[in-house]
Design an enzyme around this catalytic site. Structure first.
Site, PDB file in Angstrom:
ATOM      1  CG  ASP A   1       1.267   0.303  15.920  1.00 24.00           C
ATOM      2  OD1 ASP A   1       0.034   0.671  16.345  1.00 24.00           O
ATOM      3  OD2 ASP A   1       1.410  -0.133  14.791  1.00 24.00           O
TER       4      ASP A   1
ATOM      5  CD  GLU B   1      -5.717   0.212  11.612  1.00 24.51           C
ATOM      6  OE1 GLU B   1      -5.451  -0.507  10.709  1.00 24.51           O
ATOM      7  OE2 GLU B   1      -5.878   0.153  12.696  1.00 24.51           O
TER       8      GLU B   1
ATOM      9  CG  ASP C   1      -2.781  -4.279   8.792  1.00 22.41           C
ATOM     10  OD1 ASP C   1      -2.179  -5.190   9.114  1.00 22.41           O
ATOM     11  OD2 ASP C   1      -3.187  -3.354   9.387  1.00 22.41           O
TER      12      ASP C   1
END
Ligand code: GLC
Length: 541
Positions: free
Chosen positions: A98, A250, A322
């Site tokens: 990430d 993202e 999330d």
């Protein structure tokens, strides 16, 4: 059909802090991931996305990074990481890191230096201003924080402890690209790139259209601004080009019609997490107590638009770290959770694109509603709670929205077995274990041929070996219906069809389309002449 490795198999997302604790610390670690590689392989995936494991003060559980080229001692060491890459590779699984490049931790040495004065060598590595604007950070409160030392405000799109980097500065970009290359040289299989839409800031910092409290979400002022693609193409040239890797960014706010500029040939990334299908309850921004009811036709439209826009260069996901658990989000109250988990799995593995499984989703885990706001660790839950209270909601009302939407719903420890703390840790877990762990856990589900876990394994294996599912064209039927989601996948003369009843009551089959069809799998053991509650069926037409 020519497909890349990341189009042939799914991805398993791990939130390492909640996966498996091997040291008795109460938090998960890399050795825990290493120990469970065979379990992960049993899900038929070709990659693991690890949420951040870099040194971090953990204000946002690792999304506040203090060093881009090391491993936090809570998670292990670089040697553990290298071992994980090697052991995963031996099982044909790659590790996806990430990358959090919009901001660092306020403890990162770059920021520590930047804040000392207005003329140090890193003085403009972050966004400094004399005057704040009315921007509200994504976690609540002003997006500007006063720094006494420097006598200026700095911008933080997320938590106060997550100052935004200044991408206009070429040295910043160089330093970030070097960090990404550090991991590629170590053998990672690619990146999930965090919050990338926020890296480009406007030329002028001015107040935005005010909400009732006078503030304006920073998202509305900085998401996907013109010029961002120049930065991203440079990123691609300097880091991704010429490597056999998978990149998925993202990108909250990039709409399906904009996708071609972002992904695939001519784009920057292989795939993009856009949010339209998971955020349909929030058409006016993610304020939890203003959530609109879930509407199936909107959900279907969002999925269909993305399918059409990307031709399969698309991450299919219903959960991540999330979001609340999907079985409690996309189905009406009173739905049988096991049927719902299998129904979503049926969609997950039969849409076109790369299926992403978030840890615990394959067990059918649901939301864990804590009884007090003090039990929540998630920084955004506390921000949302404060926002609701400021809007006049009572503690109980505000808490209800947190229970429904909190990110902690997905962050409770992984449920491995029915022993204390679900086998996650021998110590006090950092977040309480969901109370249903005696029923929903990997060991029990492994033994039960009808479990959600074994359903995931079967569907994943089927998808990985089905040319129609890997490459067939997508078509939605009856898009306006609010009760069922039906779509087909066609390649040559073969057509497969997925049909899911999203209601808790019986629904007649739409005329004729299933006549003569052969059921391949479904979440009820037998067949019927109508859809039963939450029934999912996958047919060959
Ligand atoms: C992304 C992450 C989220 C994090 C935020 C700030 O949205 O997925 O967990 O809090 O970025 O880095």
């Amino acid at each position: 059909m020519k497909l890349s490795w990341w189009q042939r198999k799914g991805v398993y997302q791990i939130y390492p802090k909640s996966f498996l604790d091997t040291t008795g610390s109460g938090t998960g670690d890399l050795r825990g991931v290493l120990e469970r590689l065979d379990y992960i392989k049993s899900l038929g995936v070709g990659a693991i996305w690890l949420t951040p494991v870099y040194p971090s003060p953990m204000v946002d559980n690792g999304y506040d990074i203090a060093d881009y080229t090391d491993i936090d001692p809570r998670f292990g060491t670089l040697a553990d990481f290298d071992k994980l890459i090697a052991e995963a590779k031996a099982r044909d699984i790659r590790i996806i890191m990430d990358l959090v490049f919009n901001h660092t931790s306020d403890r990162h040495p770059w920021f520590v230096e930047s804040k000392t004065s207005r003329d140090n060598p890193k003085a403009d590595w972050y966004i400094w201003r004399d005057e704040p604007t009315n921007w509200r950070s994504i976690f609540g409160g002003s997006a500007w924080h006063w720094c006494k030392e420097r006598q200026q405000f700095y911008l933080h799109s997320f938590a106060t402890q997550q100052p935004d980097l200044n991408w206009e500065n070429a040295d910043v970009r160089r330093a970030l690209f070097d960090a990404a290359n550090f991991w590629l040289d170590r053998g990672v299989g690619g990146f999930r790139i965090d919050a990338i839409v926020y890296i480009k800031k406007p030329a002028q910092f001015v107040d935005g259209p005010a909400d009732s409290d006078g503030t304006c979400s920073v998202h509305n002022m900085t998401a996907a601004l013109p010029g961002i693609l120049d930065f991203l193409h440079e990123f691609k040239r300097e880091v991704f080009d010429g490597r056999d890797i998978f990149t998925v960014a993202e990108a909250n706010s990039v709409t399906p019609d904009e996708l071609p500029a972002w992904v695939g040939e001519g784009g920057v990334f292989d795939e993009l997490f856009e949010f339209s299908h998971v955020n349909i309850m929030f058409p006016f921004g993610e304020v939890w107590h203003r959530a609109e009811p879930f509407k199936l036709s909107d959900f279907k439209r969002a999925l269909s638009d993305s399918q059409r826009a990307t031709h399969g260069l698309y991450p299919i996901y219903f959960e991540n770290h999330d979001k609340p658990r999907a079985v409690d989000t996309f189905f009406p109250h009173g739905t049988n959770k096991i049927l719902a988990a299998k129904a979503l799995a049926t969609i997950l593995f039969t849409l076109r694109g790369t299926p992403f499984i978030y840890q615990g989703q394959e067990l059918g885990l649901g939301n864990a509603a804590f009884s007090s706001i003090d039990d929540y660790d998630d920084i955004s839950s506390r921000g949302q709670y404060d926002l609701a209270r400021a809007d006049g909601l009572s503690d109980k009302q505000a808490l209800r929205f947190v229970q429904k939407f909190s990110r902690d719903n997905a962050r409770t420890p992984m449920q491995w077995n029915s022993s204390p703390n679900a086998g996650f840790t021998s110590a006090e877990p950092w977040l309480p274990v969901h109370e249903d762990f005696a029923t929903f856990n990997a060991e029990a589900e492994d033994r039960d041929a009808d479990s959600v876990l074994n359903f995931y394994r079967r569907l994943s294996a089927f998808r990985n070996s089905s040319d129609v599912l890997l490459g067939g064209e997508y078509r939605e039927l009856f898009p306006e219906r609010e009760d069922v989601y039906i779509f087909t996948r066609t390649l040559g003369n073969r057509t497969l069809c997925t049909a899911v009843n999203f209601t808790t009551h019986d629904v007649p089959f739409p005329a004729k389309i299933f006549d003569g069809a052969r059921k391949i799998f479904g979440n009820y053991p037998d067949e019927s002449n109508h859809f039963r509650p939450t029934e999912a069926i996958f047919y060959e037409l």
